[in-house]
Design a protein around this motif. Sequence first.
Motif, mmCIF file in Angstrom:
data_model
loop_
_atom_site.group_PDB
_atom_site.id
_atom_site.type_symbol
_atom_site.label_atom_id
_atom_site.label_comp_id
_atom_site.label_asym_id
_atom_site.label_seq_id
_atom_site.Cartn_x
_atom_site.Cartn_y
_atom_site.Cartn_z
ATOM 1 N N UNK A 110 -2.824 -2.795 -0.454
ATOM 2 C CA UNK A 110 -4.150 -2.639 -1.050
ATOM 3 C C UNK A 110 -4.730 -1.254 -0.748
ATOM 4 N N UNK A 111 -4.461 -0.768 0.454
ATOM 5 C CA UNK A 111 -4.948 0.564 0.814
ATOM 6 C C UNK A 111 -4.300 1.628 -0.063
ATOM 7 N N UNK A 112 -3.013 1.438 -0.361
ATOM 8 C CA UNK A 112 -2.308 2.398 -1.226
ATOM 9 C C UNK A 112 -2.934 2.404 -2.622
ATOM 10 N N UNK A 113 -3.212 1.210 -3.177
ATOM 11 C CA UNK A 113 -3.839 1.137 -4.509
ATOM 12 C C UNK A 113 -5.204 1.807 -4.495
ATOM 13 N N UNK A 114 -5.977 1.575 -3.439
ATOM 14 C CA UNK A 114 -7.311 2.174 -3.342
ATOM 15 C C UNK A 114 -7.227 3.688 -3.210
ATOM 16 N N UNK A 115 -6.249 4.180 -2.449
ATOM 17 C CA UNK A 115 -6.082 5.637 -2.298
ATOM 18 C C UNK A 115 -5.780 6.302 -3.633
ATOM 19 N N UNK A 116 -4.967 5.624 -4.437
ATOM 20 C CA UNK A 116 -4.554 6.219 -5.709
ATOM 21 C C UNK A 116 -5.674 6.216 -6.738
ATOM 22 N N UNK A 117 -6.609 5.248 -6.626
ATOM 23 C CA UNK A 117 -7.733 5.213 -7.561
ATOM 24 C C UNK A 117 -8.971 4.756 -6.797
ATOM 25 N N UNK A 118 -9.642 5.680 -6.167
ATOM 26 C CA UNK A 118 -10.796 5.342 -5.316
ATOM 27 C C UNK A 118 -12.006 4.924 -6.121
ATOM 28 N N UNK A 131 -13.091 -3.671 8.157
ATOM 29 C CA UNK A 131 -13.654 -4.360 7.002
ATOM 30 C C UNK A 131 -15.153 -4.085 6.871
ATOM 31 N N UNK A 132 -15.841 -4.008 8.018
ATOM 32 C CA UNK A 132 -17.277 -3.749 7.989
ATOM 33 C C UNK A 132 -17.566 -2.423 7.297
ATOM 34 N N UNK A 133 -16.795 -1.376 7.624
ATOM 35 C CA UNK A 133 -16.988 -0.075 6.981
ATOM 36 C C UNK A 133 -16.696 -0.127 5.495
ATOM 37 N N UNK A 134 -15.629 -0.844 5.119
ATOM 38 C CA UNK A 134 -15.270 -0.948 3.708
ATOM 39 C C UNK A 134 -16.377 -1.641 2.920
ATOM 40 N N UNK A 138 -9.841 -2.521 -6.680
ATOM 41 C CA UNK A 138 -8.918 -2.087 -5.630
ATOM 42 C C UNK A 138 -9.640 -1.988 -4.294
ATOM 43 N N UNK A 139 -10.848 -1.464 -4.329
ATOM 44 C CA UNK A 139 -11.619 -1.271 -3.100
ATOM 45 C C UNK A 139 -11.945 -2.628 -2.448
ATOM 46 N N UNK A 140 -12.340 -3.584 -3.313
ATOM 47 C CA UNK A 140 -12.715 -4.889 -2.767
ATOM 48 C C UNK A 140 -11.487 -5.635 -2.240
ATOM 49 N N UNK A 141 -10.349 -5.507 -2.921
ATOM 50 C CA UNK A 141 -9.139 -6.169 -2.437
ATOM 51 C C UNK A 141 -8.745 -5.613 -1.066
ATOM 52 N N UNK A 142 -8.934 -4.329 -0.879
ATOM 53 C CA UNK A 142 -8.643 -3.720 0.419
ATOM 54 C C UNK A 142 -9.518 -4.352 1.503
ATOM 55 N N UNK A 143 -10.805 -4.516 1.203
ATOM 56 C CA UNK A 143 -11.693 -5.163 2.178
ATOM 57 C C UNK A 143 -11.294 -6.606 2.440
ATOM 58 N N UNK A 144 -10.925 -7.315 1.387
ATOM 59 C CA UNK A 144 -10.520 -8.716 1.546
ATOM 60 C C UNK A 144 -9.268 -8.830 2.403
ATOM 61 N N UNK A 145 -8.319 -7.930 2.198
ATOM 62 C CA UNK A 145 -7.094 -7.948 2.996
ATOM 63 C C UNK A 145 -7.397 -7.668 4.467
ATOM 64 N N UNK A 146 -8.301 -6.752 4.721
ATOM 65 C CA UNK A 146 -8.691 -6.473 6.107
ATOM 66 C C UNK A 146 -9.318 -7.703 6.754
ATOM 67 N N UNK A 164 0.277 -14.825 2.123
ATOM 68 C CA UNK A 164 1.498 -15.036 2.916
ATOM 69 C C UNK A 164 1.649 -14.018 4.034
ATOM 70 N N UNK A 165 1.234 -12.791 3.802
ATOM 71 C CA UNK A 165 1.391 -11.738 4.816
ATOM 72 C C UNK A 165 0.209 -10.766 4.725
ATOM 73 N N UNK A 166 -0.964 -11.149 5.279
ATOM 74 C CA UNK A 166 -2.155 -10.294 5.161
ATOM 75 C C UNK A 166 -1.952 -8.889 5.716
ATOM 76 N N UNK A 167 -1.169 -8.770 6.803
ATOM 77 C CA UNK A 167 -0.956 -7.440 7.395
ATOM 78 C C UNK A 167 -0.261 -6.509 6.405
#
Length: 592
Positions: free
Chosen positions: A97-105, A127-130, A110-118, A88-91
Amino acid sequence: MKRPTHLSLFAAALFSTAFVAGQKGPAGPEVPVWADSLPSLCLYTEGIKQNVIAGDSLRARKLFTEAVQHDSTFAPAWYELAVATLTSDPAQAVGLAHRAHELDTTNLWYHRLYGQALLMAGHYDQALGVFRRLRLRDPRNPDLYRILAALYEQQQQPFSAIAILDSAEVRFGRIPMLGAMKRRLLVQTRQLDKALDEARALVDDAPYEAEHHVVLATLYAASNKDSLARAEYTRALKIDSTSLPTLLAFADFLEDRHDYRAVLDVTRRLFALDALPLDSKIRRFEQLTSDTRFYREFYFPINDLAQLLAIRYPRDKRVVELYARHLIASGELEQALALYKLHTLDTPPDADYFHAVIDIESFLQRPDSAARYISQALELFPERPEFHIAQGHAAAWAKHYPEALKAYKNSLRHANSDSLRGVTWGLIGDTWHQLAEQPQEKGRRSASARRKARDESYRAYDRSLRYWPDNPMVMNNYAYYLAIEGRELERALALSSRVVELTDNNPTYLDTHAWVLFRLGRAEEAKKIMQQAIALDSRQSPELLVHYGDILHALGQRFIAETYWRKALEKGYDAEAITRRFEAAQASETHP
């Protein structure tokens, strides 16, 4: 095995609570203060239950929000919030997702969801870097290679994409999806030889898979090696002669090579397959028959296709219409009529089949048969105004004008639009005029009856134009009949001028406009309009030729006028009327 973050927090909370409660003796070193994650864990668990079991995503999202409000370091709740907002709101999901990844790298989810959201938010550079980092952390996941290759391609780096796919092949062996992607990139970068090597290896690995031969055939076609391409398509069809993808690919290849006879042969095989939807078959047939020259040149194989469809789908209305149109285009009007008549017996009855029968019988000038089917249609569909109108047409054609008027007026009871009412009143006006022109007994009463019929005609035209003010046919007829009578010529001019304004160089309408001008004494203007009408009239209507001759005669151009009268006579105009014109011209020449 790594312990999930929320369980670790829960265990830590329990342990620290138990230690403090049982502590005795002198105070020791200061104990670190940890965030109390138990309420967040409870809220998170309840949110999962609401989302998965109850299906209440709104309530679940509210609980996850409360969890992070209570403990902003509770990563699982941030993760679930990101999942909930991803589509509904990818932005917004990117930040969550970035917050979840920061808290548990260390958490790959969490890492993959961050890439998917990007990706969904269109941030391809980030996304390429992730996904590069994800591949390093999880090198056994082939989907990461696919995503990375797609991102490199999106970034206009096809060679990097190919390199990623090569490394995936080394690690995992041949994966069909990645192989197809790699071949497409090789073709895109004009490395056709490498693409062919890939396809040959694919065939060698599994020679009895038809789709592999199709892949190789497609690449041979792209390399302009048509004979090799045909050979591979043939091998694929030997393996599976009913393969829909193979036949479709082969048909496209043949069409690109303009081998239309072979295309039609393959199309027949396609039409015999249930796997190809009927909509696709109809669409292909319409494409094949859209060009009249092609239709004529390949009539016999196209006829086979039409017959095949008619045999396989005898009751489908779309196929009935397709086959009937094919028969009509072939000049087999009687066969088309027989087909439509057969389907007038369908249950439930279909009004369109009756329409078709009535139209064809009327075209063939068989009013008795048309009337019979009109009667049947009215019994089955008494509220359909078009059948009442058809009954009126049949009666008018037989010159039974009172019956025609009755039928047209019956149709008005069922008319459901002003445009239809306007058309019907126009037909009533035409019928009253035909009644006025019908030969009757001589005498004063006859002349009075004719005047009354004409007045009724004009009243009907007026009513028609109240429903549809810009009906060109009604305005044209109204103007023409007024001009013939020499009555209300200024109104006739307004009507004919409006018709010419609304239409695009219709010779009949131009003729009416010219005739009105002529009757107003504006012969020079009428001549110019009639010249245009004659030039546009491909049928060389005798009425237009006579009118032009009359206008020329009025302008003193007798020789040219008589030429056009003769042309009209040759085209079938009433000989007696032409004779009267010649006699009148001769008399005016003798007694100016």
